[in-house]
Write an enzyme that holds these catalytic residues in place. Sequence first.
Site, PDB file in Angstrom:
ATOM      1  N   GLU A  24       0.807  -1.229   0.000  1.00 54.80           N
ATOM      2  CA  GLU A  24       0.000   0.000   0.000  1.00 54.80           C
ATOM      3  C   GLU A  24       0.835   1.271   0.000  1.00 54.80           C
ATOM      4  O   GLU A  24       1.740   1.442   0.816  1.00 54.80           O
ATOM      5  CB  GLU A  24      -0.929   0.012   1.227  1.00 54.80           C
ATOM      6  CG  GLU A  24      -1.854   1.231   1.281  1.00 54.80           C
ATOM      7  CD  GLU A  24      -2.896   1.137   2.394  1.00 54.80           C
ATOM      8  OE1 GLU A  24      -3.684   2.086   2.529  1.00 54.80           O
ATOM      9  OE2 GLU A  24      -2.920   0.112   3.115  1.00 54.80           O
ATOM     10  N   LYS A  82      -8.604  -1.107   1.184  1.00 52.76           N
ATOM     11  CA  LYS A  82      -9.628  -1.647   2.083  1.00 52.76           C
ATOM     12  C   LYS A  82     -10.367  -2.722   1.312  1.00 52.76           C
ATOM     13  O   LYS A  82     -10.942  -2.451   0.262  1.00 52.76           O
ATOM     14  CB  LYS A  82     -10.608  -0.561   2.560  1.00 52.76           C
ATOM     15  CG  LYS A  82     -10.161   0.137   3.810  1.00 52.76           C
ATOM     16  CD  LYS A  82     -10.300  -0.757   5.019  1.00 52.76           C
ATOM     17  CE  LYS A  82      -9.375  -0.330   6.147  1.00 52.76           C
ATOM     18  NZ  LYS A  82      -8.045  -0.925   6.076  1.00 52.76           N
TER      19      LYS A  82
END
Length: 433
Positions: free
Chosen positions: A236, A252
């Site tokens: 990420e 997410k």
Amino acid sequence: MRTEYSHSITNADTFKLQLLSWSQQFDDVVWLDSNNHKDKYSNYDAVLAVDAFTTIRTDYFDAFERLKEYQSITNDWIFGYLTYDLKNTTEQLESNNFDGLGFPDLYFFQPKKLFLIKDNCVEIQYLKMVDDEIEDDLRSIRCIVTSSAVEKSQNLDAIKIKLRIHKDDYFEKLNRMLAHIHRGDIYEANFCQEFYAEGSEINPLETFKTLNDISKPPFASFLKFESNYMLSASPERYIQKTGDTVISQPIKGTAKRSDNEIEDLKLAQDLSKDPKERSENIMIVDLVRNDLSQTATKGSVEVKELCKVYSFLQVHQMISTIQSKVKPETHPVDILKTTFPMGSMTGAPKISAMKIIENLEETKRGLYSGAVGYFTPHGDFDFNVIIRSILYNSSKRYISYSVGGAITAKSDPLLEYEECLIKAKAMREALEG
């Protein structure tokens, strides 16, 4: 002034292994590796910064102001990290949970030696260079015989991993989190748990190689200063600034991979359509939009990509990209200050979520769910999110890795627990050898 030198590489993968091995002689090391993932926002394939010329290390008090001053004065490349607990300098929050690692809250250094790898070329920049130093170092690097991660030394004692929160306690805490959500205190929160080993030793470099080989993530990083190490297989990006453009890419939504191609494709498709996972992602996108708007020019915040599923070696992940524009006079550290900690690791509303997280978690997060990255001399920056990472204090002989997940009204405690175990798998495998 930096002395710059360009050097052609015949085999980039071999050179990267040699360079990372060579770097271990220094007290201050930051290694960033994209593992050949390329996207429209990529700057380099890999970057190495070593050998501190100047440094800043501080606790959370006024940390961003101190970083702002340091970045402005050096006006050079600086590399380092922000811990999650810098939240305590921007809001009326605190971190009183157990901390077995003891890392400083913020640490950056100005490297004497910098290597920027792209394609089959490495750009080398040295500060205060001695005669022929670059050529001498390149000879030393090329002479290193690299070993693969699978040849990791077995002479260290077996590592006994313990859980900071056991399964029944996890369920009890998650139900308390869900009660907050059902009362309307929060909509979503990222709840994390620590796995740890005491009185244990690892070979940080070989463990990092193993972890990286397992996952091959786009934001892998190795950090060393003094007795503190971070070995990260992060998928990420937290935030990047290039000129007047800022992007943030929260993750997410997670699904496991399958060796069966048809089943694996179905798992990815199911993730893309899962209403619970999409709602998790969209809530954080709204939070990030709000954070970026604090430094953005009017009307410039936009979602460039929403809930797109990307596949990594271990898991499928749902990623969104949010972009903003900033004025030239906006200080880069102010962009970090107004967006940190990143929404994907906190929840919504952000401050309420962080208070509840602090109350329910057992461990001070520290560098976990913080960020590692760099500033350029022009005020651009790029930072990852510290997840899927092993943290190690060699003087304390303490090893730690944490995992978490977004809790919403639709969360099933058993499924959340199983997702944590999926995320923890790569770190456990790397430590167990």
